[in-house]
Write a protein that holds these residues in place. Structure first.
Motif, PDB file in Angstrom:
ATOM      1  N   GLN A  20       0.814  -1.215   0.000  1.00 19.07           N
ATOM      2  CA  GLN A  20       0.000   0.000   0.000  1.00 19.07           C
ATOM      3  C   GLN A  20       0.852   1.273   0.000  1.00 19.07           C
ATOM      4  O   GLN A  20       0.339   2.361  -0.243  1.00 19.07           O
ATOM      5  N   GLU A  23       0.769   3.861  -3.159  1.00 18.48           N
ATOM      6  CA  GLU A  23      -0.456   4.656  -3.284  1.00 18.48           C
ATOM      7  C   GLU A  23      -0.577   5.671  -2.152  1.00 18.48           C
ATOM      8  O   GLU A  23      -0.968   6.808  -2.372  1.00 18.48           O
ATOM      9  N   TYR A  24      -0.245   5.252  -0.933  1.00 17.84           N
ATOM     10  CA  TYR A  24      -0.313   6.193   0.187  1.00 17.84           C
ATOM     11  C   TYR A  24       0.656   7.350  -0.021  1.00 17.84           C
ATOM     12  O   TYR A  24       0.311   8.509   0.211  1.00 17.84           O
ATOM     13  N   GLN A  27      -0.828   9.777  -2.422  1.00  9.97           N
ATOM     14  CA  GLN A  27      -1.867  10.603  -1.804  1.00  9.97           C
ATOM     15  C   GLN A  27      -1.270  11.623  -0.833  1.00  9.97           C
ATOM     16  O   GLN A  27      -1.753  12.746  -0.728  1.00  9.97           O
ATOM     17  N   GLU A 122      -6.588   9.668   6.769  1.00  9.94           N
ATOM     18  CA  GLU A 122      -8.030   9.708   7.001  1.00  9.94           C
ATOM     19  C   GLU A 122      -8.812   9.368   5.743  1.00  9.94           C
ATOM     20  O   GLU A 122      -9.847   8.719   5.812  1.00  9.94           O
ATOM     21  N   THR A 123      -8.337   9.814   4.609  1.00 14.01           N
ATOM     22  CA  THR A 123      -9.071   9.601   3.358  1.00 14.01           C
ATOM     23  C   THR A 123      -8.514   8.457   2.521  1.00 14.01           C
ATOM     24  O   THR A 123      -9.068   8.144   1.468  1.00 14.01           O
ATOM     25  N   TYR A 124      -7.446   7.830   2.992  1.00 13.78           N
ATOM     26  CA  TYR A 124      -6.808   6.762   2.232  1.00 13.78           C
ATOM     27  C   TYR A 124      -7.703   5.525   2.196  1.00 13.78           C
ATOM     28  O   TYR A 124      -8.262   5.110   3.195  1.00 13.78           O
ATOM     29  N   LYS A 125      -7.815   4.931   1.022  1.00 12.97           N
ATOM     30  CA  LYS A 125      -8.559   3.690   0.830  1.00 12.97           C
ATOM     31  C   LYS A 125      -7.596   2.653   0.260  1.00 12.97           C
ATOM     32  O   LYS A 125      -7.082   2.829  -0.832  1.00 12.97           O
ATOM     33  N   PRO A 126      -7.345   1.571   1.011  1.00 15.57           N
ATOM     34  CA  PRO A 126      -6.438   0.537   0.496  1.00 15.57           C
ATOM     35  C   PRO A 126      -6.967  -0.047  -0.813  1.00 15.57           C
ATOM     36  O   PRO A 126      -8.174  -0.144  -1.024  1.00 15.57           O
ATOM     37  N   ALA A 127      -6.046  -0.433  -1.660  1.00 16.11           N
ATOM     38  CA  ALA A 127      -6.413  -1.008  -2.949  1.00 16.11           C
ATOM     39  C   ALA A 127      -5.414  -2.091  -3.322  1.00 16.11           C
ATOM     40  O   ALA A 127      -4.306  -2.129  -2.801  1.00 16.11           O
TER      41      ALA A 127
END
Length: 179
Positions: A20, A23-24, A27, A122-127
């Motif tokens: 992850q 992507e983190y 962001q 707070e707004t991170y969505k794992p993918a």
């Protein structure tokens, strides 16, 4: 068998977690860029206020700080905003030129702006990582998770053998031919 399943689970957990990071970090950079843009707008406004009264920004802040308690507090807040803008601008410049692997190297030097990191988290969505760097980080995470647990079990196994070695010699019956 149980230990192998457990180390495999640790490896998969490490893979899922570390995959992850690309992507983190992306962001985080977006949040950092937005923060730098907003701080730049504020600093520009401060510079404009100083120019309207014929001062440079440092002289303006010093004069403002001498105007009383409220003005001193405001001057301190402005100086804090200016310093944060400089620090975050430098961090963003370092990150913008870096690829995902270099961002991993820079992570502990640049990423730890706690406010920006917290807002990004707070707004991170794992993918599921579908990129080369995601796969590399997943592989590294798997190896790290597997290795940590396997090493831990190896240390425990060795310690157990050392502790029980004196007990293993007791209670053995001699062979019938020896008696």
């Amino acid at each position: 068998m149980f230990l192998r399943v457990l180390t495999l689970a640790a490896g998969l957990t490490g893979a899922a977690g570390l995959s992850q990071f690309p992507e983190y970090s992306q962001q985080y950079m977006q949040r950092l860029g937005g923060t730098v843009d907003e701080l730049a707008r504020q600093v520009t406004r401060y510079e404009g206020d100083a120019a309207r009264v014929g001062m440079d920004l440092d002289a303006y802040l010093a004069a403002l700080a001498e105007e009383g308690d409220m003005a001193r507090t405001q001057a301190g807040n402005m100086a804090s905003d200016i310093a944060r803008h400089e620090r975050l601008s430098a961090a963003l410049a370092r990150l913008e030129g870096a690829g995902p692997f270099m961002r991993a190297k820079l992570a502990f030097e640049v990423l730890p702006d706690s406010e920006v990191a917290a807002r990004a988290f707070e707004t991170y969505k794992p993918a599921v990582p579908a990129t080369f760097e995601g796969a590399v980080f997943a592989g590294a995470g798997f190896l790290a998770g597997w290795a940590v647990l396997a090493l831990g079990f190896a240390i425990l196994r060795r310690s157990w053998r050392i502790m029980t070695a004196p007990l293993r010699g007791r209670g053995e019956t001699p062979n019938r031919g020896e008696a």
